[in-house]
Design a protein around this motif. Structure first.
Motif, PDB file in Angstrom:
ATOM      1  N   ALA A 199      43.901   9.826  76.124  1.00 29.16           N
ATOM      2  CA  ALA A 199      45.017  10.031  77.051  1.00 29.16           C
ATOM      3  C   ALA A 199      46.356  10.015  76.315  1.00 29.16           C
ATOM      4  CB  ALA A 199      44.990   8.972  78.141  1.00 29.16           C
ATOM      5  N   LEU A 200      46.516   9.088  75.373  1.00 25.06           N
ATOM      6  CA  LEU A 200      47.752   9.029  74.587  1.00 25.06           C
ATOM      7  C   LEU A 200      47.929  10.296  73.756  1.00 25.06           C
ATOM      8  CD1 LEU A 200      47.623   5.297  73.455  1.00 25.06           C
ATOM      9  CD2 LEU A 200      49.300   6.338  75.000  1.00 25.06           C
ATOM     10  N   LYS A 228      49.162  12.983  76.059  1.00 29.53           N
ATOM     11  CA  LYS A 228      50.587  12.808  76.377  1.00 29.53           C
ATOM     12  C   LYS A 228      51.449  13.293  75.214  1.00 29.53           C
ATOM     13  CE  LYS A 228      53.952   9.309  77.828  1.00 29.53           C
ATOM     14  NZ  LYS A 228      54.320   9.930  79.104  1.00 29.53           N
ATOM     15  N   LYS A 229      51.059  12.942  74.001  1.00 26.00           N
ATOM     16  CA  LYS A 229      51.806  13.339  72.820  1.00 26.00           C
ATOM     17  C   LYS A 229      51.815  14.860  72.638  1.00 26.00           C
ATOM     18  CE  LYS A 229      51.759  12.838  67.768  1.00 26.00           C
ATOM     19  NZ  LYS A 229      51.034  12.231  66.615  1.00 26.00           N
ATOM     20  N   HIS A 251      51.488  17.036  75.042  1.00 24.54           N
ATOM     21  CA  HIS A 251      52.011  17.669  76.263  1.00 24.54           C
ATOM     22  C   HIS A 251      50.964  18.548  76.938  1.00 24.54           C
ATOM     23  CE1 HIS A 251      55.903  16.221  74.941  1.00 24.54           C
ATOM     24  NE2 HIS A 251      55.740  16.844  73.784  1.00 24.54           N
ATOM     25  N   VAL A 305      47.711  18.030  79.750  1.00 24.55           N
ATOM     26  CA  VAL A 305      46.812  17.265  80.600  1.00 24.55           C
ATOM     27  C   VAL A 305      45.978  18.278  81.384  1.00 24.55           C
ATOM     28  CG1 VAL A 305      46.598  15.607  82.486  1.00 24.55           C
ATOM     29  CG2 VAL A 305      48.414  15.339  80.789  1.00 24.55           C
ATOM     30  N   ASN A 343      48.519  11.671  84.598  1.00 26.05           N
ATOM     31  CA  ASN A 343      49.752  12.007  85.320  1.00 26.05           C
ATOM     32  C   ASN A 343      49.492  12.645  86.687  1.00 26.05           C
ATOM     33  OD1 ASN A 343      48.807  14.499  84.526  1.00 26.05           O
ATOM     34  ND2 ASN A 343      50.782  15.226  83.713  1.00 26.05           N
ATOM     35  N   GLU A 361      56.129   5.779  75.958  1.00 26.99           N
ATOM     36  CA  GLU A 361      54.709   5.935  75.662  1.00 26.99           C
ATOM     37  C   GLU A 361      53.823   5.555  76.839  1.00 26.99           C
ATOM     38  OE1 GLU A 361      53.451   3.988  72.170  1.00 26.99           O
ATOM     39  OE2 GLU A 361      54.665   5.222  70.824  1.00 26.99           O
ATOM     40  N   CYS A 362      54.390   5.070  77.913  1.00 24.02           N
ATOM     41  CA  CYS A 362      53.574   4.620  79.042  1.00 24.02           C
ATOM     42  C   CYS A 362      52.848   5.788  79.708  1.00 24.02           C
ATOM     43  CB  CYS A 362      54.451   3.905  80.079  1.00 24.02           C
ATOM     44  SG  CYS A 362      55.039   2.296  79.481  1.00 24.02           S
ATOM     45  N   LEU A 363      51.651   5.503  80.154  1.00 23.13           N
ATOM     46  CA  LEU A 363      50.848   6.539  80.811  1.00 23.13           C
ATOM     47  C   LEU A 363      51.106   6.601  82.310  1.00 23.13           C
ATOM     48  CD1 LEU A 363      47.406   6.081  79.008  1.00 23.13           C
ATOM     49  CD2 LEU A 363      49.122   7.847  78.600  1.00 23.13           C
TER      50      LEU A 363
END
Length: 613
Positions: free
Chosen positions: A523-524, A527-528, A530, A532, A582, A608-610
């Motif tokens: 998941a991180l 996010k990094k 961009h 999902v 997200n 950095e929060c999900l």
């Protein structure tokens, strides 16, 4: 639709599906009747057409009964009694996978049935079809094949019943099981039946399994698998025996070196597997894919809206078979094999020119590929002879030094297809192995530029599957850094060409070896980067794969070491939710997952929060 295809009367160009069409050809009977779990689509991407047209080209009369009503044996008599036998194939997918999701919920659609509606085939289609054939014609030869037979030819873990089932050959009581790509074995069986040989004596054909009652005479030459009784249980000893059972099969997969295999089932019943058939060579593949397919569904489906599964492949070209990628979760190796067989450039151009004359062709070839598009030529001398190294993989844990990555033949073929006057665009949709591309120091960059410039329609789909080392190792995939390098190269190439095109990665959740911590790391990464995904695929334990052995046994059969397995539906939902962190509807599950994983630091408003509190 009109009444003509390629300038010829419509129904007469299809294989007969009823007595009227059979008599229209002047036949009193068929030599073989193919019972298919899919609708009848006369296209080489569908086994019913491929095998039937191949036999037709060898002089046999073949009829098709697609999706017969399994509740009425009379459905199997519409073409009368075949002279030589029945061929049974459940369709493009295992029938249980066609009916149920990874959560074991019924599917509402079936892309290989009229109008895309579900319900046209039974569960465990091979078993039901053979049962109905036997009810209609007790003593007729029955040969089963296709993906369902290939992956269930020995004792196998069945996800839907959560049990180890017997060989499908024993449970169906068919005479012969054809595994893998069936043209060679089917033709040999057909010719021997034609000569009057009883089906009971046809026991030595490569690419087949036969059954036996009592000690089979072949046993002395066989590698003995653990008995069904030894692998069917859930105790530690049975689970280890099951893992060993799988690895013995895997080690006897090379057509050049394989020995016969023998498995004793309950009582005195046995399954004997002959060595794999040798892959077809280029001239043979060329001739098969250039047979007179109509490249559309039989007209009887027009009123229902046709067959949705045809849409993506109708104007596609099969350029190769086999895959040496070695993904643990993939069944292609067990069915098509690891050795690459490819068609000639000249044949693909001829087929493309035939496509261009089809009345529905709009100038776009949808795909040129196989299981993996850029595996177009054999990567080493051993594969060039139709073999491979059963004791090791080509790309995992690191590329074999004998493997030579070379995209030039594929580039030249794509160029030849683009240069056909009536072709506007040639797409590649069957998947690119980016790790193989990155290995090619000679033509890899040229291929990437060719791909971006000519063969991508705004998005390129690739399959890194995961990014943490432990899960990638379980999957048989290389390091995440390779995907990162490819992602950079793809973006840079598109920038240089002035193109705005995107990379769409495919990930699997809940694969054996994946913990909540691994899902958090993935998941991180998303996010990094961009990205999902709108949809996430849970690991699906299909028969015959290494990953399914891990799921069932909790062991990695390559090492016999324990491996963690996400099993409960709750844990699977939590891992899946993290991959869509997200999405508002997933918030409660993401919060729960992060707390369970001890990652409350990812809950809040930080960069950095999900998820927010």
């Amino acid at each position: 639709m009109g009444s003509k295809i390629l300038g010829r009367p419509e129904n007469s160009r299809f294989l007969p599906v009823n007595s009227k069409e059979m008599k229209g050809r002047g036949w009193e009977s068929c030599d073989f009747i193919f019972i298919s779990g899919d609708a009848y689509v006369d296209h080489p991407s569908f086994a019913v057409a491929l095998v039937s047209r191949y036999l037709e080209a060898q002089g046999f009369r073949v009829g098709v009964i697609p999706q017969p009503d399994w509740k009425t044996p009379e459905s199997y008599t519409v073409l009368g009694r075949p002279r030589l036998g029945f061929l049974v194939g459940p369709g493009a997918m295992d029938s249980m996978m066609a009916h149920y999701t990874a959560a074991r919920k019924p599917r509402s659609e079936d892309a290989y049935s009229p109008g895309g509606k579900a319900g046209f085939r039974p569960d465990r289609a091979t078993l039901k079809y053979v049962e109905c054939i036997r009810a209609a014609y007790k003593d007729i030869p029955v040969i089963i094949g296709g993906i369902e037979a290939s992956l269930r030819r020995f004792a196998h873990y069945d996800y839907w019943s959560d049990t180890v089932r017997r060989s499908i050959l024993l449970d169906s009581k068919a005479d012969i099981l054809v595994y893998g790509m069936g043209e060679r074995p089917i033709l040999e069986i057909a010719r021997r039946l034609q000569k009057g040989e009883p089906v009971s004596t046809i026991r030595d054909v490569r690419g087949t399994c036969v059954r036996s009652h009592g000690q089979p005479p072949e046993i002395a030459a066989c590698v003995r698998l653990p008995d069904y009784e030894a692998v069917k249980g859930a105790d530690p000893g049975s689970l280890r025996a099951y893992a060993e059972h799988f690895m013995l099969q895997k080690l006897q997969g090379d057509p050049q070196t394989a020995k016969p295999l023998a498995e004793k089932s309950d009582g005195d019943r046995w399954v004997i597997q002959n060595p794999p058939a040798f892959p077809l060579i280029a001239p043979e593949l060329d001739s098969i894919y250039e047979l007179p397919y109509q490249r559309r569904a039989h007209p009887m489906y027009d009123a229902a809206g046709g067959i949705p599964g045809l849409k993506e492949v109708q104007f596609s070209l099969v350029s190769s078979r086999g895959c040496f990628g070695g993904c643990s979760f993939c069944a292609i190796t067990s069915h098509q094999g690891r050795a690459i067989s490819s068609r000639s450039r000249e044949s693909l151009v001829r087929e493309a020119e035939t496509l261009a004359r089809h009345r529905d062709f709009k100038g776009y070839i949808h795909d040129v590929g196989g299981p993996t598009a850029n595996f177009y030529r054999a990567p080493c001398k051993r594969q060039a002879k139709g073999g491979f190294c059963p004791e090791k993989e080509c790309l995992y844990p690191k590329p074999c030094p004998q493997l030579k990555a070379d995209h030039r033949p594929y580039i030249e073929t794509l160029t030849a297809l683009r240069n056909i006057d009536t072709v506007k665009k040639v797409f590649i949709r069957s998947g690119i192995r980016f790790d193989y591309l990155e290995l090619d120091t000679q033509s890899g960059q040229e291929f990437l530029e060719t791909l971006c410039k000519y063969h991508v329609s705004g998005q390129l789909k690739v399959a890194p599957e995961h990014i943490t080392p432990g899960v990638l190792a379980a999957m048989g995939k290389g390091k995440a850094e390779t995907y990162e390098k490819f992602r950079e190269d793809y973006a840079e190439t598109n920038r240089r060409l002035g193109l705005k095109q995107y990379l769409i990665p495919y990930f699997i959740s809940s694969h054996p070896g994946s913990s909540l911590a691994d899902a958090v790391e993935l998941a991180l990464f998303m996010k990094k980067s961009h990205f999902v995904p709108d949809q996430v695929q849970d690991f699906y334990p299909s028969p015959g794969t290494l990953s399914t052995v891990m799921y069932h046994t909790g062991l990695d059969p390559r090492t016999m070491e324990s491996i963690s397995v996400p099993r409960g539906e709750r844990e699977k939902r939590l891992q899946r939710a993290l991959l869509q962190f997200n999405h508002a509807e997933q918030k409660a599950l993401v919060l729960e997952a992060l707390r369970m994983a001890g990652r409350e630091d990812l809950i809040g408003n930080g960069a950095e929060c999900l998820v927010r509190k």
